[in-house]
Design a protein around this motif. Structure first.
Motif, PDB file in Angstrom:
ATOM      1  N   GLY A 269       7.121   9.106   7.337  1.00  0.00           N
ATOM      2  CA  GLY A 269       6.742   7.695   7.375  1.00  0.00           C
ATOM      3  C   GLY A 269       6.989   7.024   6.036  1.00  0.00           C
ATOM      4  N   ALA A 270       6.682   7.749   4.944  1.00  0.00           N
ATOM      5  CA  ALA A 270       6.885   7.192   3.596  1.00  0.00           C
ATOM      6  C   ALA A 270       8.379   7.004   3.318  1.00  0.00           C
ATOM      7  CB  ALA A 270       6.254   8.114   2.554  1.00  0.00           C
ATOM      8  N   LYS A 271       9.196   7.979   3.738  1.00  0.00           N
ATOM      9  CA  LYS A 271      10.656   7.850   3.555  1.00  0.00           C
ATOM     10  C   LYS A 271      11.162   6.600   4.264  1.00  0.00           C
ATOM     11  CE  LYS A 271      12.211  12.707   3.241  1.00  0.00           C
ATOM     12  NZ  LYS A 271      13.228  13.605   3.767  1.00  0.00           N
ATOM     13  N   CYS A 272      10.683   6.430   5.504  1.00  0.00           N
ATOM     14  CA  CYS A 272      11.136   5.303   6.312  1.00  0.00           C
ATOM     15  C   CYS A 272      10.635   3.981   5.721  1.00  0.00           C
ATOM     16  CB  CYS A 272      10.613   5.485   7.730  1.00  0.00           C
ATOM     17  SG  CYS A 272      11.457   4.443   8.877  1.00  0.00           S
ATOM     18  N   HIS A 273       9.383   3.972   5.286  1.00  0.00           N
ATOM     19  CA  HIS A 273       8.802   2.763   4.704  1.00  0.00           C
ATOM     20  C   HIS A 273       9.582   2.363   3.447  1.00  0.00           C
ATOM     21  CE1 HIS A 273       5.849   0.133   2.700  1.00  0.00           C
ATOM     22  NE2 HIS A 273       5.451  -0.145   3.922  1.00  0.00           N
ATOM     23  N   ALA A 274       9.986   3.379   2.665  1.00  0.00           N
ATOM     24  CA  ALA A 274      10.765   3.108   1.449  1.00  0.00           C
ATOM     25  C   ALA A 274      12.130   2.521   1.822  1.00  0.00           C
ATOM     26  CB  ALA A 274      10.944   4.394   0.645  1.00  0.00           C
ATOM     27  N   ALA A 275      12.792   3.152   2.795  1.00  0.00           N
ATOM     28  CA  ALA A 275      14.153   2.729   3.172  1.00  0.00           C
ATOM     29  C   ALA A 275      14.178   1.297   3.707  1.00  0.00           C
ATOM     30  CB  ALA A 275      14.735   3.686   4.208  1.00  0.00           C
ATOM     31  N   ILE A 276      13.207   0.950   4.569  1.00  0.00           N
ATOM     32  CA  ILE A 276      13.226  -0.410   5.123  1.00  0.00           C
ATOM     33  C   ILE A 276      12.831  -1.430   4.061  1.00  0.00           C
ATOM     34  CG2 ILE A 276      12.847   0.304   7.519  1.00  0.00           C
ATOM     35  CD1 ILE A 276       9.931  -0.596   7.213  1.00  0.00           C
ATOM     36  N   SER A 277      12.194  -0.953   2.977  1.00  0.00           N
ATOM     37  CA  SER A 277      11.849  -1.857   1.871  1.00  0.00           C
ATOM     38  C   SER A 277      12.982  -1.924   0.851  1.00  0.00           C
ATOM     39  CB  SER A 277      10.567  -1.385   1.177  1.00  0.00           C
ATOM     40  OG  SER A 277       9.584  -1.040   2.118  1.00  0.00           O
ATOM     41  N   GLY A 278      14.083  -1.182   1.122  1.00  0.00           N
ATOM     42  CA  GLY A 278      15.238  -1.226   0.231  1.00  0.00           C
ATOM     43  C   GLY A 278      15.149  -0.278  -0.952  1.00  0.00           C
ATOM     44  N   LYS A 279      14.258   0.747  -0.844  1.00  0.00           N
ATOM     45  CA  LYS A 279      14.139   1.731  -1.933  1.00  0.00           C
ATOM     46  C   LYS A 279      14.851   3.016  -1.505  1.00  0.00           C
ATOM     47  CE  LYS A 279       9.590   1.511  -2.219  1.00  0.00           C
ATOM     48  NZ  LYS A 279       8.193   1.569  -2.648  1.00  0.00           N
ATOM     49  N   PHE A 280      15.326   3.777  -2.497  1.00  0.00           N
ATOM     50  CA  PHE A 280      16.120   4.970  -2.163  1.00  0.00           C
ATOM     51  C   PHE A 280      15.298   6.254  -2.168  1.00  0.00           C
ATOM     52  CE2 PHE A 280      19.054   1.884  -4.134  1.00  0.00           C
ATOM     53  CZ  PHE A 280      19.705   1.535  -2.959  1.00  0.00           C
ATOM     54  N   SER A 281      14.031   6.141  -2.575  1.00  0.00           N
ATOM     55  CA  SER A 281      13.149   7.309  -2.542  1.00  0.00           C
ATOM     56  C   SER A 281      11.711   6.799  -2.456  1.00  0.00           C
ATOM     57  CB  SER A 281      13.354   8.149  -3.801  1.00  0.00           C
ATOM     58  OG  SER A 281      12.490   9.260  -3.759  1.00  0.00           O
ATOM     59  N   PRO A 282      10.862   7.452  -1.653  1.00  0.00           N
ATOM     60  CA  PRO A 282       9.500   6.943  -1.503  1.00  0.00           C
ATOM     61  C   PRO A 282       8.626   7.231  -2.727  1.00  0.00           C
ATOM     62  CG  PRO A 282       9.778   8.935  -0.207  1.00  0.00           C
ATOM     63  CD  PRO A 282      11.114   8.628  -0.793  1.00  0.00           C
ATOM     64  N   ASP A 283       7.662   6.363  -2.968  1.00  0.00           N
ATOM     65  CA  ASP A 283       6.665   6.654  -3.999  1.00  0.00           C
ATOM     66  C   ASP A 283       5.282   6.719  -3.338  1.00  0.00           C
ATOM     67  OD1 ASP A 283       6.050   3.972  -3.552  1.00  0.00           O
ATOM     68  OD2 ASP A 283       7.316   3.308  -5.219  1.00  0.00           O
ATOM     69  N   ILE A 284       4.246   6.885  -4.141  1.00  0.00           N
ATOM     70  CA  ILE A 284       2.899   7.078  -3.591  1.00  0.00           C
ATOM     71  C   ILE A 284       2.453   5.865  -2.764  1.00  0.00           C
ATOM     72  CG2 ILE A 284       0.468   7.208  -4.338  1.00  0.00           C
ATOM     73  CD1 ILE A 284       1.466   9.346  -6.397  1.00  0.00           C
ATOM     74  N   GLU A 285       2.868   4.668  -3.185  1.00  0.00           N
ATOM     75  CA  GLU A 285       2.500   3.449  -2.424  1.00  0.00           C
ATOM     76  C   GLU A 285       3.042   3.516  -0.989  1.00  0.00           C
ATOM     77  OE1 GLU A 285       3.587   3.062  -5.721  1.00  0.00           O
ATOM     78  OE2 GLU A 285       1.469   2.777  -6.248  1.00  0.00           O
ATOM     79  N   ASP A 286       4.230   4.112  -0.811  1.00  0.00           N
ATOM     80  CA  ASP A 286       4.797   4.220   0.539  1.00  0.00           C
ATOM     81  C   ASP A 286       3.964   5.160   1.408  1.00  0.00           C
ATOM     82  OD1 ASP A 286       7.210   2.561   0.329  1.00  0.00           O
ATOM     83  OD2 ASP A 286       7.832   4.026  -1.158  1.00  0.00           O
ATOM     84  N   VAL A 287       3.454   6.230   0.802  1.00  0.00           N
ATOM     85  CA  VAL A 287       2.587   7.151   1.559  1.00  0.00           C
ATOM     86  C   VAL A 287       1.314   6.410   1.964  1.00  0.00           C
ATOM     87  CG1 VAL A 287       1.308   9.338   1.509  1.00  0.00           C
ATOM     88  CG2 VAL A 287       3.481   9.158   0.281  1.00  0.00           C
ATOM     89  N   GLN A 288       0.750   5.657   1.020  1.00  0.00           N
ATOM     90  CA  GLN A 288      -0.489   4.930   1.319  1.00  0.00           C
ATOM     91  C   GLN A 288      -0.283   3.859   2.395  1.00  0.00           C
ATOM     92  OE1 GLN A 288      -1.657   3.609  -2.596  1.00  0.00           O
ATOM     93  NE2 GLN A 288      -2.733   5.512  -3.053  1.00  0.00           N
ATOM     94  N   ALA A 289       0.915   3.265   2.395  1.00  0.00           N
ATOM     95  CA  ALA A 289       1.193   2.194   3.365  1.00  0.00           C
ATOM     96  C   ALA A 289       1.153   2.697   4.807  1.00  0.00           C
ATOM     97  CB  ALA A 289       2.548   1.565   3.063  1.00  0.00           C
ATOM     98  N   VAL A 290       1.556   3.963   5.018  1.00  0.00           N
ATOM     99  CA  VAL A 290       1.577   4.480   6.398  1.00  0.00           C
ATOM    100  C   VAL A 290       0.376   5.363   6.718  1.00  0.00           C
ATOM    101  CG1 VAL A 290       4.107   4.377   6.613  1.00  0.00           C
ATOM    102  CG2 VAL A 290       3.043   6.465   5.719  1.00  0.00           C
ATOM    103  N   ALA A 291      -0.452   5.646   5.699  1.00  0.00           N
ATOM    104  CA  ALA A 291      -1.518   6.648   5.867  1.00  0.00           C
ATOM    105  C   ALA A 291      -2.536   6.289   6.949  1.00  0.00           C
ATOM    106  CB  ALA A 291      -2.224   6.886   4.534  1.00  0.00           C
ATOM    107  N   GLU A 292      -2.936   5.012   6.965  1.00  0.00           N
ATOM    108  CA  GLU A 292      -4.014   4.653   7.903  1.00  0.00           C
ATOM    109  C   GLU A 292      -3.599   4.892   9.353  1.00  0.00           C
ATOM    110  OE1 GLU A 292      -6.016   0.564   9.059  1.00  0.00           O
ATOM    111  OE2 GLU A 292      -6.577   1.112   7.006  1.00  0.00           O
ATOM    112  N   ALA A 293      -2.403   4.418   9.706  1.00  0.00           N
ATOM    113  CA  ALA A 293      -1.942   4.550  11.097  1.00  0.00           C
ATOM    114  C   ALA A 293      -1.661   6.005  11.468  1.00  0.00           C
ATOM    115  CB  ALA A 293      -0.689   3.706  11.317  1.00  0.00           C
ATOM    116  N   ILE A 294      -1.362   6.839  10.455  1.00  0.00           N
ATOM    117  CA  ILE A 294      -1.065   8.248  10.735  1.00  0.00           C
ATOM    118  C   ILE A 294      -2.346   9.084  10.810  1.00  0.00           C
ATOM    119  CG2 ILE A 294      -0.030  10.347   9.728  1.00  0.00           C
ATOM    120  CD1 ILE A 294       2.315   8.573   8.829  1.00  0.00           C
ATOM    121  N   LEU A 295      -3.319   8.764   9.967  1.00  0.00           N
ATOM    122  CA  LEU A 295      -4.532   9.602   9.910  1.00  0.00           C
ATOM    123  C   LEU A 295      -5.635   9.131  10.858  1.00  0.00           C
ATOM    124  CD1 LEU A 295      -4.747  10.123   6.030  1.00  0.00           C
ATOM    125  CD2 LEU A 295      -3.939  11.764   7.726  1.00  0.00           C
ATOM    126  N   ARG A 296      -5.563   7.862  11.281  1.00  0.00           N
ATOM    127  CA  ARG A 296      -6.667   7.265  12.051  1.00  0.00           C
ATOM    128  C   ARG A 296      -7.097   8.101  13.264  1.00  0.00           C
ATOM    129  NH1 ARG A 296      -4.662   2.087  13.127  1.00  0.00           N
ATOM    130  NH2 ARG A 296      -6.050   0.981  11.715  1.00  0.00           N
TER     131      ARG A 296
END
Length: 320
Positions: A269-296
């Protein structure tokens, strides 16, 4: 479809995502975060569970996504009398006295499983096998489902009478659990204006099945630094009570935490979130962005958390 390198390909994905999101936004008003989650789970090759009251345009959303991505779409209304064969198909005796398999509605790129918790476990299991294996078995024969294959299941959180809640092991098959909210006042004005007039919108088809499969492979090949990988795995591990990394709050309020599938989805999810945001590698913010929907849907609170009104979302936020 050919790009000189992965950097070009990620840029193409970023631009495609923006175009697709804008196109969907012409019809689905004000559900930006939900649309984003659905597209991330399609590009991440996962499935999505949408939880919301009736009338929040869940069906419209899926139809529109299928339309813009130029994919086949089937809607299955789950009811208490739905049989597994109603989903996967059935064997019939042909005129030539041989059995032949008539494919059910699950043979499509995008499936809307409407009110999945309204149907008995045997029928839920038939769909969940298809989600996991990307194939179905009928009369001992294996039938491969079309690619890409994406299930968007909906649940209505209010009426629980006559429902069969999905067990945790089955919920775990879903990459995301997305909660739909009521639209804001201004969004609702726009929705009502658009839907009570003769306005007809024709949407452009912006991607096709081959391009989506290409982007799904691309996302898996995006590099992840060790610290982001460790952060994602630690985040999932922190949700497990009475283990080495569990937080005090988790030990006090949680019965069950997220399994290893959550760690995999957090990274994807973090890889994908990074790519659609135009980044070439995910950072911690990308993990946090998808965490709620994945862990809920992977954290089970205990009675104490419920009594004190501590939501799953709050518990997740406190792990960051």
């Amino acid at each position: 479809m050919h790009y000189n390198n992965d950097i070009e390909a990620v840029n193409a994905l970023h631009l495609s995502y923006k175009a697709v999101k804008n196109e969907i936004g012409k019809v689905v008003i004000g559900q930006d975060e939900v649309v984003k989650s659905v597209l991330i789970s399609i590009f991440g090759n996962g499935h999505c569970l949408l939880v919301g009251v009736p009338g929040l345009a869940k069906t419209l959303l899926v139809q529109t996504v299928a339309n813009v991505l130029d994919l086949n779409f089937n809607r299955i209304q789950f009811t208490p009398d739905l049989m597994p064969s109603d989903i996967i198909g059935t064997e019939i005796l042909g005129e030539d006295r041989h059995f032949k398999f008539i494919r059910g509605p699950v043979f499509s790129n995008i499936i809307l499983a409407d009110e999945i918790n309204r149907t008995p476990p045997k029928t839920q299991a038939a769909l969940l096998e298809a989600m996991q294996e990307k194939s179905v078995t009928a009369a001992g024969q294996k039938h491969i489902l079309p690619k890409p294959f994406f299930v968007l299941a909906t649940q209505n959180p209010i009426e629980q009478e006559g429902t069969y809640p999905l067990p945790e092991a089955q919920l775990d098959r879903f990459m995301f659990n997305v909660q739909l909210q009521y639209p804001s006042f201004t969004d609702e004005l726009t929705i009502v204006k658009n839907t009570t007039s003769n306005q007809e919108l024709s949407l452009k088809k912006l991607l096709n099945a081959d391009q989506i499969q290409y982007f799904q492979k691309l996302i898996r090949s995006i590099p992840v630094t060790d610290n982001v990988l460790e952060y994602a795995v630690k985040l999932a591990a922190k949700t497990r009570p009475d283990t080495a990394l569990a937080t005090e709050e988790v030990n006090k309020y949680v019965n069950w935490g997220a399994g290893p599938r959550a760690s995999q989805f957090l990274v994807l999810g973090a890889k994908c979130h990074a790519a659609i945001s135009g980044k070439f590698s995910p950072d911690i913010e990308d993990v946090q962005a998808v965490a709620e929907a994945i862990l809920r849907h992977r954290i089970v609170r205990n009675y104490r958390a419920e009594a004190e009104g501590l939501s799953v979302e709050r518990i997740i936020k406190n792990l960051f």
